[in-house]
Design a protein around this motif. Structure first.
Motif, PDB file in Angstrom:
ATOM      1  N   ALA A   1      12.208  57.882  66.391  1.00 51.56           N
ATOM      2  CA  ALA A   1      12.831  58.600  67.500  1.00 51.56           C
ATOM      3  C   ALA A   1      14.342  58.391  67.514  1.00 51.56           C
ATOM      4  O   ALA A   1      14.847  57.317  67.176  1.00 51.56           O
ATOM      5  N   ILE A   2      15.065  59.423  67.913  1.00 46.06           N
ATOM      6  CA  ILE A   2      16.501  59.296  68.171  1.00 46.06           C
ATOM      7  C   ILE A   2      16.682  58.329  69.332  1.00 46.06           C
ATOM      8  O   ILE A   2      15.901  58.323  70.288  1.00 46.06           O
ATOM      9  N   ARG A   3      17.722  57.492  69.246  1.00 40.04           N
ATOM     10  CA  ARG A   3      17.866  56.398  70.219  1.00 40.04           C
ATOM     11  C   ARG A   3      18.216  56.889  71.617  1.00 40.04           C
ATOM     12  O   ARG A   3      17.599  56.485  72.602  1.00 40.04           O
ATOM     13  N   ARG A   4      19.239  57.742  71.725  1.00 38.83           N
ATOM     14  CA  ARG A   4      19.727  58.152  73.049  1.00 38.83           C
ATOM     15  C   ARG A   4      19.997  59.659  73.050  1.00 38.83           C
ATOM     16  O   ARG A   4      20.659  60.180  72.143  1.00 38.83           O
ATOM     17  N   VAL A   5      19.522  60.335  74.103  1.00 39.38           N
ATOM     18  CA  VAL A   5      19.619  61.791  74.180  1.00 39.38           C
ATOM     19  C   VAL A   5      20.177  62.205  75.537  1.00 39.38           C
ATOM     20  O   VAL A   5      19.794  61.660  76.578  1.00 39.38           O
ATOM     21  N   GLY A   6      21.093  63.167  75.509  1.00 38.97           N
ATOM     22  CA  GLY A   6      21.607  63.784  76.722  1.00 38.97           C
ATOM     23  C   GLY A   6      20.949  65.134  76.930  1.00 38.97           C
ATOM     24  O   GLY A   6      20.962  65.984  76.043  1.00 38.97           O
ATOM     25  N   LEU A   7      20.353  65.328  78.087  1.00 40.40           N
ATOM     26  CA  LEU A   7      19.590  66.538  78.390  1.00 40.40           C
ATOM     27  C   LEU A   7      20.349  67.367  79.416  1.00 40.40           C
ATOM     28  O   LEU A   7      20.627  66.886  80.523  1.00 40.40           O
ATOM     29  N   TYR A   8      20.681  68.608  79.065  1.00 42.45           N
ATOM     30  CA  TYR A   8      21.424  69.453  79.996  1.00 42.45           C
ATOM     31  C   TYR A   8      20.467  70.371  80.742  1.00 42.45           C
ATOM     32  O   TYR A   8      19.621  71.035  80.143  1.00 42.45           O
ATOM     33  N   VAL A   9      20.647  70.422  82.072  1.00 41.71           N
ATOM     34  CA  VAL A   9      19.830  71.287  82.927  1.00 41.71           C
ATOM     35  C   VAL A   9      20.769  72.224  83.676  1.00 41.71           C
ATOM     36  O   VAL A   9      21.582  71.764  84.482  1.00 41.71           O
ATOM     37  N   PRO A  10      20.692  73.534  83.423  1.00 39.39           N
ATOM     38  CA  PRO A  10      21.608  74.474  84.087  1.00 39.39           C
ATOM     39  C   PRO A  10      21.422  74.467  85.604  1.00 39.39           C
ATOM     40  O   PRO A  10      20.394  74.039  86.124  1.00 39.39           O
ATOM     41  N   GLY A  11      22.409  75.012  86.286  1.00 42.73           N
ATOM     42  CA  GLY A  11      22.317  75.063  87.745  1.00 42.73           C
ATOM     43  C   GLY A  11      23.266  76.065  88.347  1.00 42.73           C
ATOM     44  O   GLY A  11      23.795  75.845  89.426  1.00 42.73           O
ATOM     45  N   GLY A  12      23.513  77.162  87.658  1.00 40.47           N
ATOM     46  CA  GLY A  12      24.454  78.155  88.142  1.00 40.47           C
ATOM     47  C   GLY A  12      23.824  79.147  89.100  1.00 40.47           C
ATOM     48  O   GLY A  12      23.835  78.970  90.316  1.00 40.47           O
ATOM     49  N   GLN A  13      23.212  80.199  88.536  1.00 35.57           N
ATOM     50  CA  GLN A  13      22.658  81.264  89.366  1.00 35.57           C
ATOM     51  C   GLN A  13      21.209  81.011  89.764  1.00 35.57           C
ATOM     52  O   GLN A  13      20.632  81.789  90.506  1.00 35.57           O
ATOM     53  N   ALA A  14      20.632  79.940  89.269  1.00 30.20           N
ATOM     54  CA  ALA A  14      19.246  79.616  89.605  1.00 30.20           C
ATOM     55  C   ALA A  14      19.067  78.099  89.546  1.00 30.20           C
ATOM     56  O   ALA A  14      19.974  77.373  89.153  1.00 30.20           O
ATOM     57  N   VAL A  15      17.886  77.659  89.951  1.00 28.03           N
ATOM     58  CA  VAL A  15      17.554  76.230  89.944  1.00 28.03           C
ATOM     59  C   VAL A  15      16.474  76.024  88.891  1.00 28.03           C
ATOM     60  O   VAL A  15      15.502  76.777  88.859  1.00 28.03           O
ATOM     61  N   TYR A  16      16.617  74.990  88.050  1.00 26.98           N
ATOM     62  CA  TYR A  16      15.736  74.863  86.899  1.00 26.98           C
ATOM     63  C   TYR A  16      15.044  73.499  86.798  1.00 26.98           C
ATOM     64  O   TYR A  16      15.245  72.771  85.820  1.00 26.98           O
ATOM     65  N   PRO A  17      14.188  73.139  87.753  1.00 27.98           N
ATOM     66  CA  PRO A  17      13.413  71.916  87.560  1.00 27.98           C
ATOM     67  C   PRO A  17      12.492  72.008  86.345  1.00 27.98           C
ATOM     68  O   PRO A  17      12.186  71.007  85.708  1.00 27.98           O
ATOM     69  N   SER A  18      12.084  73.234  86.006  1.00 29.14           N
ATOM     70  CA  SER A  18      11.230  73.401  84.825  1.00 29.14           C
ATOM     71  C   SER A  18      11.964  72.984  83.558  1.00 29.14           C
ATOM     72  O   SER A  18      11.357  72.465  82.618  1.00 29.14           O
ATOM     73  N   SER A  19      13.284  73.184  83.515  1.00 25.75           N
ATOM     74  CA  SER A  19      14.046  72.769  82.336  1.00 25.75           C
ATOM     75  C   SER A  19      14.115  71.253  82.215  1.00 25.75           C
ATOM     76  O   SER A  19      14.249  70.721  81.112  1.00 25.75           O
ATOM     77  N   VAL A  20      14.042  70.552  83.348  1.00 23.70           N
ATOM     78  CA  VAL A  20      13.961  69.088  83.294  1.00 23.70           C
ATOM     79  C   VAL A  20      12.705  68.698  82.520  1.00 23.70           C
ATOM     80  O   VAL A  20      12.747  67.874  81.605  1.00 23.70           O
ATOM     81  N   VAL A  21      11.592  69.318  82.883  1.00 24.20           N
ATOM     82  CA  VAL A  21      10.320  69.006  82.226  1.00 24.20           C
ATOM     83  C   VAL A  21      10.371  69.373  80.745  1.00 24.20           C
ATOM     84  O   VAL A  21       9.947  68.598  79.879  1.00 24.20           O
ATOM     85  N   MET A  22      10.905  70.552  80.447  1.00 27.91           N
ATOM     86  CA  MET A  22      10.925  71.033  79.065  1.00 27.91           C
ATOM     87  C   MET A  22      11.768  70.147  78.146  1.00 27.91           C
ATOM     88  O   MET A  22      11.490  70.031  76.955  1.00 27.91           O
ATOM     89  N   ASN A  23      12.807  69.534  78.701  1.00 28.31           N
ATOM     90  CA  ASN A  23      13.635  68.618  77.917  1.00 28.31           C
ATOM     91  C   ASN A  23      13.030  67.224  77.855  1.00 28.31           C
ATOM     92  O   ASN A  23      12.965  66.604  76.787  1.00 28.31           O
TER      93      ASN A  23
END
Length: 440
Positions: free
Chosen positions: A119-141
């Motif tokens: 596994a890669i040691r450390r990962v940064g996960l980006y979750v958009p938040g402009g025109q909509a709210v994306y809790p699903s993207s949290v899960v997908m990442n």
């Protein structure tokens, strides 16, 4: 609204008829480059300044406090909590099945090569938040990263003026639900820069550690920033505005096709919605349904802008064979197939981020609860890349273990090849192991 292009009776140059957005990453490089440099040199203070400039709010702190994460989960609507729970269960099951097996290959006595994944040691996960709210993207990442075994996960999402300068509470709740405690109120290109370079405070103390990989969807500025920092860190893809292509014949339900085109158009004015069909009747019916449904949807102006753009169209062709050729050339992020023989046409098309078969497999299912991942390649990148998955967070490594007998079997071949390449010291490095005391 949608433009109808009648391509029947022609042999079109496929590349010339494909609807594509007029904007591309190259046009935003000049905007993003100084943002990244400001983050690299200015650290935490620069990030706060940029949030104030672009998001209209200065977060109380870069890192979201644990109390805010806890409160967000406690106050989460039970129906949304239940939906997220179900999504997590399904996503974890699907992504666990993606885990590759290690293998040990014995090439002869004393000659072994092990293929293993780490596994890669450390990962940064980006979750958009402009025109909509994306809790699903949290899960997908997060889910595929956790399944892969990533030890350190950090999430960044834009600060919201309506929520005290922190990301949307539903995003925070999703992070808390998955056990991710490192969340930053940073959005856009500056979030990518923060992940790539890390950040120090005014006293020079490190407040954000850099990551090894940045993943997650975002707008064109996020995609541009990811391209710019690639090499400093790894990236999953330069995911741009969302796309849907529907490949359909006369058996498709025009109202359903229209609804699916609109569902993706509501994401963004630059979202692409394309129908390719061999039925003029279906095409005309879809246009009528789009006009009716789009007028009634909540984000009517956004949908209208998307469907009126150069990136959206209805293409009518002579045959499904021609439609499949266009779909293959387009390489859609999301490809829906609604025909009398869905699987037959799915087997003909390799270029697509994800393929949705039949009336009851809409893209919106994949966005939320199919169990598949919705972070997918856009802009034709599906021709050479995959959607986010467990292997996105893994590295393939090979461990070579030869003993004296194993090396001796191929020493002559190594010497011959090293001479052929003009690198005789390579052969000497093998030969010396069998001379004098070094023979062991």
């Amino acid at each position: 609204m949608l433009t109808l292009k009648d391509l029947r009776g022609t042999v079109p140059d496929v590349a010339s008829v494909l609807p594509r957005p007029e904007q591309n990453i190259a046009t935003t490089t000049e905007t993003v480059a100084p943002i990244l440099e400001h983050v690299r040199t200015g650290g935490a203070e620069a990030l706060l300044d940029l949030s104030e400039q672009f998001d209209g709010v200065r977060p109380p702190s870069l890192r979201v406090p644990q109390s805010a994460l806890d409160s967000a989960l406690t106050e989460l609507d039970p129906a949304i909590r239940s939906a997220l729970d179900e999504l997590i269960i399904r996503a974890r099951e699907v992504h666990t099945a993606q885990l590759p097996d290690s293998s040990e290959v014995r090439l002869g006595a004393g000659a072994v090569v092990v293929n293993r994944w780490s596994a890669i040691r450390r990962v940064g996960l980006y979750v958009p938040g402009g025109q909509a709210v994306y809790p699903s993207s949290v899960v997908m990442n997060v889910v595929p990263a956790q399944v892969a075994g990533v030890e350190s996960l950090a999430i960044a999402s834009p600060p919201q003026p309506d929520f005290g300068g922190y990301p949307h509470p539903t995003v925070l709740a999703a992070a808390r639900l998955l056990g991710v405690e490192e969340v930053y109120a940073v959005g856009g290109a500056q979030a990518v820069g923060m992940f790539a370079f890390g950040a120090r405070d005014a006293e020079g103390l490190r407040v954000v550690d850099p990551v090894d990989l940045v993943t997650g969807p975002g707008n064109i500025f996020v995609a541009t920033a990811k391209r710019a920092v690639q090499g400093v860190v790894g990236i999953d893809a330069e995911a741009g505005p969302t796309e849907i292509m529907v490949l359909a014949d006369s058996t498709a339900d025009a109202s359903v096709v229209a609804a699916d085109l609109i569902s993706q158009a509501e994401h963004d004015e630059l979202a692409a919605a394309v129908l390719v069909t061999d039925s003029m009747t279906l095409a005309e019916d879809v246009l009528e349904h789009v006009a009716d449904q789009a007028a009634q949807t909540r984000h009517a102006e956004r949908v209208k802008a998307s469907l009126s753009g150069a990136q959206s169209a209805v293409l009518v062709v002579d045959s499904l064979e021609q439609a499949a050729e266009i779909a293959e050339a387009y390489g859609a992020e999301h490809l829906e197939i609604m025909t009398a023989e869905d699987q037959v046409w799915a087997d003909r098309i390799g270029n697509a981020g994800a393929i949705f078969l039949g009336t009851f497999s809409p893209v919106s299912l994949g966005d939320y609860c199919a169990g598949s991942n919705h972070v997918l390649p856009t802009g034709g990148a599906s021709a050479y890349s995959s959607g986010l998955n467990v292997t996105s967070f893994l590295r393939s490594q090979q461990v070579i273990r030869y003993d004296r007998a194993g090396l001796e079997q191929v020493s002559g071949h190594v010497a011959a090849l090293s001479e052929a390449e003009g690198l005789p010291a390579h052969g000497d490095a093998v030969r010396c192991r069998f001379e004098g005391d070094s023979a062991g």
